[in-house]
Write a protein that holds these residues in place. Structure first.
Motif, PDB file in Angstrom:
ATOM      1  N   MET A 348       8.662  -3.503   7.514  1.00  0.00           N
ATOM      2  CA  MET A 348       8.045  -3.339   5.647  1.00  0.00           C
ATOM      3  C   MET A 348       6.792  -2.560   5.042  1.00  0.00           C
ATOM      4  O   MET A 348       6.347  -2.832   5.463  1.00  0.00           O
ATOM      5  N   ASP A 349       7.565  -1.693   5.216  1.00  0.00           N
ATOM      6  CA  ASP A 349       6.807  -0.490   4.236  1.00  0.00           C
ATOM      7  C   ASP A 349       5.257  -0.819   3.055  1.00  0.00           C
ATOM      8  O   ASP A 349       4.077  -0.133   3.552  1.00  0.00           O
ATOM      9  N   GLY A 350       6.448  -1.135   2.324  1.00  0.00           N
ATOM     10  CA  GLY A 350       5.525  -1.836   0.851  1.00  0.00           C
ATOM     11  C   GLY A 350       4.508  -2.814   1.681  1.00  0.00           C
ATOM     12  O   GLY A 350       3.619  -2.725   1.140  1.00  0.00           O
ATOM     13  N   THR A 351       4.855  -3.642   2.083  1.00  0.00           N
ATOM     14  CA  THR A 351       4.211  -4.821   3.167  1.00  0.00           C
ATOM     15  C   THR A 351       2.692  -4.343   3.980  1.00  0.00           C
ATOM     16  O   THR A 351       1.731  -4.567   3.563  1.00  0.00           O
ATOM     17  N   ALA A 352       2.791  -3.232   4.555  1.00  0.00           N
ATOM     18  CA  ALA A 352       2.414  -2.426   5.231  1.00  0.00           C
ATOM     19  C   ALA A 352       1.269  -1.567   4.182  1.00  0.00           C
ATOM     20  O   ALA A 352      -0.180  -1.719   4.856  1.00  0.00           O
ATOM     21  N   LEU A 353       1.744  -0.931   3.563  1.00  0.00           N
ATOM     22  CA  LEU A 353       0.660  -0.487   2.357  1.00  0.00           C
ATOM     23  C   LEU A 353      -0.081  -1.534   1.594  1.00  0.00           C
ATOM     24  O   LEU A 353      -1.175  -0.767   1.922  1.00  0.00           O
ATOM     25  N   TYR A 354       0.857  -2.395   1.277  1.00  0.00           N
ATOM     26  CA  TYR A 354      -0.033  -3.346   0.912  1.00  0.00           C
ATOM     27  C   TYR A 354      -1.430  -4.437   1.529  1.00  0.00           C
ATOM     28  O   TYR A 354      -2.645  -4.276   1.284  1.00  0.00           O
TER      29      TYR A 354
END
Length: 472
Positions: A348-354
């Motif tokens: 979950m790249d987007g979740t990690a960044l967010y």
């Protein structure tokens, strides 16, 4: 005369994608029109009626997840040489680890440079009307993640996952912390996808080791996987209608759209900028290093997947569409069915960044200084939290609690960012799905020689998938 024929073939081949993208834009336009069509807000019942067709579409997609995940993983691993399965698994982990870590680092750099919290701390307050996620410590969240890897009951894992609950003691004092609360547990609604993925991997390895004796069982899972994909093909044709009503109802549900360009405007821009840079820049660099190609031609063929991810806001619900699309593009079905379900579960790249950006943003709002150790702690915890985040809408808010705990902030502070989370959730889900799809292509490219050498092992599976794709 050749040009009109080519244009017609192009239009017919991309008709579903164009319809789905049109459904997203139509949902946005319709949502704003309905919001401004009357002065009083829409009631929850009226919104429920508008959302109903979208809910039915989402239910259909989610209903396919269970047979598809188990059958696909067992079929993929059971049809591969065990040594090759191990190498593919290691390559997948390397790819997912590098993309997730780079996303977290990028998010932290952006939020420390832009410092959006300093522009919001005078006016931003916790919304007491919104119930924060359940009280839980970082250790409890990580232990729950490990527990769900080993479900005690596979039937139960299909409908529920283990969750630790902390109950405040009756004789609690002001100095009582979460560590002192009584420990309880429950099985919350939601498929334990991680546990089923691990079971599918182990079961596939067992079938592979059985040799000839395991072929009848492998044939069953091959057939189940193909049957699930045929049904998926039918359901996908409903996506233009489904995403239209899902997006429309969500726009009607939001009380204050002005919060995006108001108090939370800079935070929203920071997260969105990070997602765009990661999706178009970081992933492209990693993709080029691994394949010596640029990913844009591949992404151009995946409009259907991206529109579905944005419309449903769920990487797990988009999983059947992703597999279908990669099959049509020509990615080896054995790789697709192994890599993509695992990616939809743990990557979950987007979740990690967010989560990294959100935690530091809230610390800036609360005017809490961030030391180097705190930043490192946020990066590690955000990476772990993204692995534990379910592939469902706004699941990141649940795991956000453990990231806030790293900074020393209460769970209630999650409500500071809820106003814009509904929209950011759609963008980060799209990035998650892009990363999974590119990952399948990268792993296939790096495993081509081994796949060609062992092609006869899974020849029937590949041939059946090709026939199904040709018929579609």
């Amino acid at each position: 005369m050749a040009h009109p024929r080519k244009l017609k073939n192009c239009m017919s081949g991309n008709m579903l994608t164009m319809l789905t993208v049109s459904g997203v834009f139509a949902g946005v336009v319709l949502g704003f029109i309905l919001r401004n069509s009357r002065s009083e807000p829409w009631t929850k019942r009226e919104i429920m009626y508008i959302q109903f067709p979208g809910d039915i579409f989402l239910r259909m997609l989610k209903g396919l997840i269970l047979p598809l995940i188990v059958a696909s993983i067992v079929s993929a691993i059971g049809g591969l040489d065990l040594n090759l399965s191990g190498r593919i698994g290691i390559r997948s982990i390397y790819y997912y680890a590098s993309t997730t870590i780079s996303a977290v680092v990028l998010g932290i750099i952006l939020v420390l440079i832009i410092r959006p919290g300093e522009f919001s701390h005078h006016s931003l307050t916790t919304n007491d009307n919104i119930k924060p996620p359940r009280n839980v410590t970082t250790v409890d969240t990580l232990l729950d993640l490990i527990r769900n890897v080993f479900p005690p009951n596979l039937v139960q894992a299909c409908i529920a996952q283990y969750r630790t609950i902390l109950v405040e003691p009756k004789n609690a004092t002001e100095g009582t912390t979460l560590q002192d609360w009584e420990i309880s547990s429950t099985y919350g609604d939601g498929t334990n996808t991680l546990g089923l993925v691990v079971f599918g991997i182990v079961f596939g390895i067992a079938i592979s080791k059985m040799g000839e004796a395991g072929k009848p069982l492998l044939a069953f899972f091959d057939t189940l996987s193909i049957a699930s994909m045929i049904i998926t093909k039918w359901v996908i044709w409903l996506s233009p209608i489904g995403v239209l009503f899902l997006v429309t109802s969500k726009l009607l549900e939001i009380e204050d759209i002005g919060a995006i360009v108001g108090q939370l405007g800079l935070y929203f821009i920071t997260v969105l900028l990070g997602l765009i840079i990661h999706g178009c820049g970081t992933l492209s660099i990693i993709f080029f290093i691994c394949t010596r190609e640029l990913p844009f031609k591949l992404l151009a063929k995946m409009g259907q997947v991206l529109a579905t991810a944005f419309g449903t806001s769920s990487s797990t619900a988009t999983l059947p569409v992703t597999i279908q699309c990669l099959d049509d593009i020509g990615v080896d079905p054995r790789i697709t069915r192994f890599v993509v379900p695992i990616g939809a579960t743990i990557n979950m790249d987007g979740t990690a960044l967010y989560e990294a950006v959100a935690a530091i943003f809230i610390a800036q709002v609360r005017q809490i200084p961030m030391t180097l150790s705190s930043v490192i702690g946020v990066s590690i915890t955000a990476t772990a939290a993204s692995i534990g985040a379910a592939g469902i809408p706004q699941a990141g808010l649940v795991t956000m609690v453990m990231v806030l705990d790293t900074v020393g902030l209460p769970a209630e502070d999650v409500t500071l960012i809820i106003a814009v989370d509904w929209l950011l959730d759609r963008f980060r889900t799209t990035i998650n799905v892009i990363c999974d799809a590119l990952g399948a292509y990268v792993v296939e490219h790096m495993s081509k020689k081994e796949l060609e050498a062992t092609g006869n092992i899974a020849e029937e599976t590949v041939e059946l998938a090709r026939i199904r794709a040709a018929e579609a």
